[in-house]
Design a protein around this motif. Structure first.
Motif: not given
Length: 823
Positions: A516-517, A587-590, A635-640
């Motif tokens: 995830s980038f 992009v990473q969040y999505e 990306g951390y917050y998307g995964a969280k």
């Protein structure tokens, strides 16, 4: 009497160049690496800033001499004295008072050198001479073996990513990277100790134990005891000693009503302490060792099914869905990683609703502070033995011998940690091979890693490589896989507009790597490059701090241009460098959120997703979810959000929208679901209320809803749907729109922000908007309860925060993509 003198101070270091020229001596940090000291002395520029790492490459061509002195009192016995280095990086010759007492060639193991003959009462001088990599390799056939990113690394048992990877620059260093001391145990000493949970039967746990001891007196006893979390002895045993020499002791015992160790989210990570004391015949302690343990069992459940075979971690017989990431060294100079840095990174992991890390095979086995924090926080950890992405000289006798020593050392050092869930033989040496092939790493697996794991750690799962199983290895139908819907070259080179469908097609059983980038926050970018660099259309510094993978099957786009292409395709191009960076972040969040939601809906057809990577090794844009400075990326917050224990999500079913609930807890959950559809400018379309029951440790589709009733068929470009799960005081949200993100019509938002500080270190930030606010982000160096979220029209959201370090005493900067003033 047991004596120890620590030698972590008063070192000097001198560099000797290829032509014999010298630099130094100057003060050396121990534990440390020479780069750190050169930087302190002002002898090199900061390799983390812009492209200054290029100006530090000369360091690896030098040999480095470390020197110190220590005083050995006349009253201390010299005969049994040893000089112990817990870590030397890497090729070293050690002298005491001018006498060579030993050599070292492996960064990953400790070294003990008997020095009784060289030691004198009074002042003693220690020298450690590190040989340069180029000197060590001069008689090696460096190009003999295929190795990604650098050809020379396979000949050294050294942190492999220090030679450069597709996410970190080459920074080959040297140093005494772990503690060093002289000790003397004239009467005896305790060696390796283990405690294993053999089984759980009702309210009783059966444990086995064993320890090695060296007696120099031939009398006395070994006393072993188990202490609970309050320090109370709940079991003890004494073994008599009758002989001089090395002795092994083993036994079994039971614990009634044990407090089991559980991963976070499934129960408390209860800890015990196993204490071993070597006592004289008069009861005096001659040596002592204490191991932190947990009572728990680990298995990997592999059940054949129509798709192939499942791959699910069982802890204490309970299925666990693994949520987390891949751990890489947190610094190119691993001696610089402090206890506080470990604790910060690992606490943030737990705060992000994650429960597992994979220690990747191109780094290190990590320091004790890492393991103690994982034990305490309930973080499951899988470990690769340190081989990655290369053809190693496994049939050469020196390499097999080195690996045999290293693997046994790693097993014995780590096996008592309750957080260690499984071993893997390596990272990607056998990628796309089949079990009958003579794949890279097979010889070492058959001759070293598999038999040594069976011998020294028989109750913990072992897999020969990662990814493993299926035809070929890296199948999505069985075993673990390294797969990402984004890092797929067919997708990258296409128009990318089908990204949601591609995510829904993923079927991996256990994603031990899922790329995830995304870019880091602006504040972190400005610690590695200037604002002019950020705006530079050539992206020179972006490229330098993103790196690239020349082995990924395409040469058209670098990693940075791949990210840029996705951001432009999904969110639209932007000439403003601030907003362009925001889209590179998102992009990473999505992809993190949508992939995590998808695989959790498949529970336990899919049983885990570990993002590549969790943390970063140097200031970079790209893979990591937490940047080098410890700041969570988008990306951390998307995964969280997607990893929350009880999750609500939507799934596109053509003309219908499915509402899903996933429950990772071990209790049935009952709550209320609200499905609210609105136009982006604030007009209400529909609102539906549901009661839902979600069984423990399961996923369930609650209802399919007609998109026409939600307004998604009539005016999809300006209609958004929000799902809300309420259970007591818990509220979880998810939003959905049917068009591509770039097609969503966004009115200008007058985003309102209110800030209430509880103290200088924590508080609440409150945000609201009269219209749909797209990607609300709090642009401060804080650990946040939530970030990069969308606000529904009229919605108010309160987000708690805490500082990483220091105080926060200013009004926070908060933006959204459609803000009236976005600067």
């Amino acid at each position: 009497m047991y004596e120890r003198i620590h030698l972590n101070q008063h070192w000097k270091v001198t560099g000797i160049g290829p032509e014999g020229n010298e630099i130094g001596p100057f003060e050396a940090t121990v534990p440390g690496h020479v780069h750190i000291d050169l930087l302190k002395q002002g002898l090199i520029p900061d390799p983390m800033w812009r492209d200054q790492a290029l100006h530090t490459q000369w360091i690896e061509t030098y040999s480095w001499m470390y020197e110190t002195e220590f005083h050995w009192p006349e009253t201390y016995e010299r005969g049994p004295a040893v000089l112990r280095f817990e870590g030397l990086d890497t090729i070293a010759c050690i002298e005491v008072n001018g006498e060579v007492v030993g050599t070292a060639d492996n960064m990953f193991i400790s070294h003990s050198f008997p020095i009784g003959q060289a030691l004198v009462a009074g002042t003693n001088r220690v020298r450690v001479h590190f040989t340069s990599v180029s000197t060590y390799l001069k008689d090696k056939e460096v190009n003999k073996y295929m190795s990604l990113f650098s050809q020379d690394r396979v000949f050294l048992r050294k942190m492999q990513c220090t030679f450069g990877w597709d996410w970190v620059h080459r920074l080959v260093s040297y140093g005494i990277w772990r503690p060093v001391y002289v000790e003397s145990k004239p009467e005896g000493e305790i060696g390796s100790t283990f405690v294993r949970t053999l089984g759980l039967d009702g309210d009783t746990a059966t444990l086995s134990w064993g320890t090695e001891a060296l007696s120099r007196t031939g009398n006395g006893c070994l006393h072993v005891e188990l202490l609970d979390g309050h320090g109370k002895i709940i079991w003890e045993q004494t073994e008599q000693i009758h002989d001089v020499g090395r002795i092994g002791f083993e036994g079994q015992f039971t614990v009634d009503h044990p407090n089991l160790w559980w991963p976070v989210g499934y129960g408390a990570p209860n800890l015990y302490h196993f204490r071993v004391r070597l006592l004289s015949e008069h009861g005096r302690t001659m040596d002592e060792k204490t191991e932190e343990i947990g009572i728990r069992t680990f298995e990997v459940e592999q059940i054949p099914d129509p798709q192939g075979e499942s791959f699910t971690i069982l802890v204490n017989g309970i299925r666990v869905f693994a949520k987390g990431g891949n751990w890489v060294p947190a610094d190119p100079f691993p001696s610089r990683v402090t206890k506080g840095r470990y604790e910060h990174l690992l606490q943030v992991l737990v705060d992000g609703n994650m429960n597992m890390l994979r220690v990747w095979g191109g780094g290190t086995y990590e320091l004790p502070e890492f393991w103690r924090a994982c034990n305490r926080l309930g973080i499951m950890v899988s470990v690769d033995f340190m081989m990655a992405c290369a053809q190693y000289p496994e049939h050469e006798s020196w390499f097999e011998h080195a690996m045999r020593i290293e693997v046994e050392h790693a097993i014995k050092e780590l096996r008592n940690h309750p957080s260690l869930v499984l071993w893997s033989g390596d990272n990607e040496l056998a990628m796309n091979s089949n079990s009958e092939d003579d794949y890279w790493g097979k010889h070492i697996c058959e001759q070293v890693t598999a038999p040594l794991c069976a011998q020294w750690d028989p109750t913990r799962p072992f897999f020969p490589t990662s990814p493993y199983l299926g035809r070929p290895f890296n199948s999505q139908d069985e075993g673990d896989c390294h797969y990402s819907s984004w890092y797929d070259m067919e997708f990258i080179l296409g128009d990318q507009l089908d990204y949601r469908e591609r995510i829904r097609q993923g079927r991996g059983r256990f994603l031990s790597e899922c790329v995830s980038f995304g870019a880091p926050p602006m504040s972190s970018l400005l610690k590695m490059m200037t604002m002019e660099d950020i705006a530079d259309e050539s992206a020179e510094m972006w490229e330098f701090h993103t790196k690239d993978n020349p082995y990924n099957g395409q040469d058209e786009l670098t990693h940075h241009r791949m990210l840029e292409k996705t951001a432009n395709a999904l969110f639209g191009p932007n000439l403003d460098p601030f907003m362009r960076t925001k889209k590179l972040e998102y992009v990473q969040y999505e992809f993190s959120r949508l992939q995590a939601e998808h695989y959790r809906r498949r529970k336990y057809a899919s049983s885990g997703i570990l993002f590549w990577m969790y943390n970063d090794c140097w200031p970079a844009s790209g893979h990591a979810m937490i940047d080098y400075h410890g700041l969570p990326k988008a990306g951390y917050y998307g995964a969280k959000k997607a990893f929350t224990p009880v999750m609500i999500s939507f799934e596109d079913h053509g003309r219908e929208l499915a509402v899903w609930m996933v429950n990772d807890t071990l209790e049935d959950r009952e709550g209320q679901i609200t499905i609210k559809s609105m136009t982006t400018d604030g007009q209400e379309v529909s609102e539906t209320h549901l009661c839902a029951s979600v069984p423990a440790n399961s996923s369930a589709m609650i209802r399919k809803m007609d998109k026409g009733d939600l307004g998604l068929l009539h005016s999809p470009a300006n209609t958004v749907v929000q799902g809300i799960w309420r259970e007591g005081g818990t509220v979880e949200r998810v939003t959905y729109f049917d068009v591509l993100p770039v097609e969503l019509k966004l009115p200008l938002s007058d985003l309102m922000v209110n800030w209430v500080a509880d103290d200088p270190f924590s508080g609440v930030i409150e945000m609201s908007s009269a219209v749909y606010a797209r990607v609300v982000s709090i642009d401060e160096e804080l650990i946040l309860e939530d970030n990069y979220f969308d606000l529904m029209p009229g919605e108010t959201r309160s987000v708690k925060y805490r500082t990483i370090s220091g105080t926060f005493e200013k009004h926070p900067r908060v933006t959204c993509w459609n803000m009236l003033e976005n600067r």
